[in-house]
Design an enzyme around this catalytic site. Structure first.
Site, PDB file in Angstrom:
ATOM      1  N   TYR A 105       0.871  -1.175   0.000  1.00 36.33           N
ATOM      2  CA  TYR A 105       0.000   0.000   0.000  1.00 36.33           C
ATOM      3  C   TYR A 105       0.903   1.219   0.000  1.00 36.33           C
ATOM      4  CZ  TYR A 105      -3.454   3.418   1.648  1.00 36.33           C
ATOM      5  OH  TYR A 105      -4.259   4.523   1.769  1.00 36.33           O
ATOM      6  N   ASP A 144      -2.225  -1.130  -4.096  1.00 36.28           N
ATOM      7  CA  ASP A 144      -2.599   0.244  -4.413  1.00 36.28           C
ATOM      8  C   ASP A 144      -1.299   1.038  -4.463  1.00 36.28           C
ATOM      9  OD1 ASP A 144      -3.386   2.872  -4.470  1.00 36.28           O
ATOM     10  OD2 ASP A 144      -4.563   2.799  -2.611  1.00 36.28           O
TER      11      ASP A 144
END
Length: 252
Positions: A105, A144
């Site tokens: 992330y 992400d």
């Protein structure tokens, strides 16, 4: 093998919005999530036949990653530095016989770009880490990544130029990573396909009108390209401001 990556923007909230139904339906071999937003003991997911690995942020209700895998890894590492931890819970690496799986992330550089310097340092550290892993065995890198790499990867490229997630610096770091021996799995198969996004603002009707960004990826070592069978964006799946991304690999 089937792989899924999904920024769930809070796993407890996402579970109430269909997470488990999608999880069971997709039946992935390895399922990665980002932005779990919880601490240990705050949820008990009954995922039969899956090993679970969680990296929690020290700050409550913030960041965090997890991996659910049917295949028990040879080793597990949290973070990318010398210490087997990092305060924001952003990285988990699983080692398997044929490859490393790295779930990340990536930090957002923030709307005012106040975190851009940290972000650039992070990008350099992650790239060197992936190169090091790739020297041992191929890498599947997902998550992400908080950047739309090319203009085709967001709806309004001109008006967003220089904004967080579409700065020249962030885009150049993605280019540098790909130039280091890696490929963007989706663009490998669909180099010219537009209007394919993985994140939408919560502003009214933005998702319905598909005004989005493609910032969630599966990045592969070059030598895994021949094993790539499919790469998909499951934009119909709700439950978060991001949607799941999926690849199928010819691996055992």
């Amino acid at each position: 093998m089937k792989f899924v990556s999904w920024n769930v923007n809070g796993i407890r909230a996402c579970v109430k919005k269909g997470f488990l139904e999608y999880f069971k339906e997709i039946d992935a071999d390895i399922f990665c999530i980002q932005e779990t937003k919880l601490q240990e003991g705050q949820i008990n997911l009954e995922l039969e036949n899956y090993h679970q690995y969680w990296n929690y942020a020290l700050k409550k209700g913030y960041s965090g990653t997890a991996i659910f895998t049917k295949h028990k890894p040879l080793s597990v590492k949290y973070g990318i530095g010398a210490n087997d931890s990092e305060p924001e819970g952003r990285v988990i690496t699983l080692e398997f016989n044929q490859f490393y799986l790295v779930n990340v992330y990536t930090p957002n550089s923030k709307r005012d770009l106040s975190r851009i310097d940290y972000r650039i340092e992070w990008e350099d550290e992650v790239r060197e880490y992936l190169i090091e892993l790739d020297s041992k065995k191929p890498v599947i890198f997902c998550g992400d990544l908080n950047v739309a790499h090319q203009e085709i990867d967001l709806k309004n490229a001109k008006s967003n130029r220089g904004n967080s997630g579409f700065t020249d610096e962030e885009r150049e770091k993605m280019t540098s990573l790909l130039d280091s021996g890696f490929v963007d799995s989706f663009r490998q198969l669909y180099p010219d396909q537009g209007d394919q996004f993985t994140w939408w603002s919560y502003m009214a009707n933005v998702r319905a009108r598909n005004i989005g960004w493609r910032i969630d990826y599966f990045i592969l070592s070059n030598r895994l390209v021949d094993s790539l069978k499919d790469s998909q964006i499951h934009s119909e799946i709700l439950g978060s401001d991001h949607c799941p991304v999926f690849i199928e690999m010819d691996l055992i």
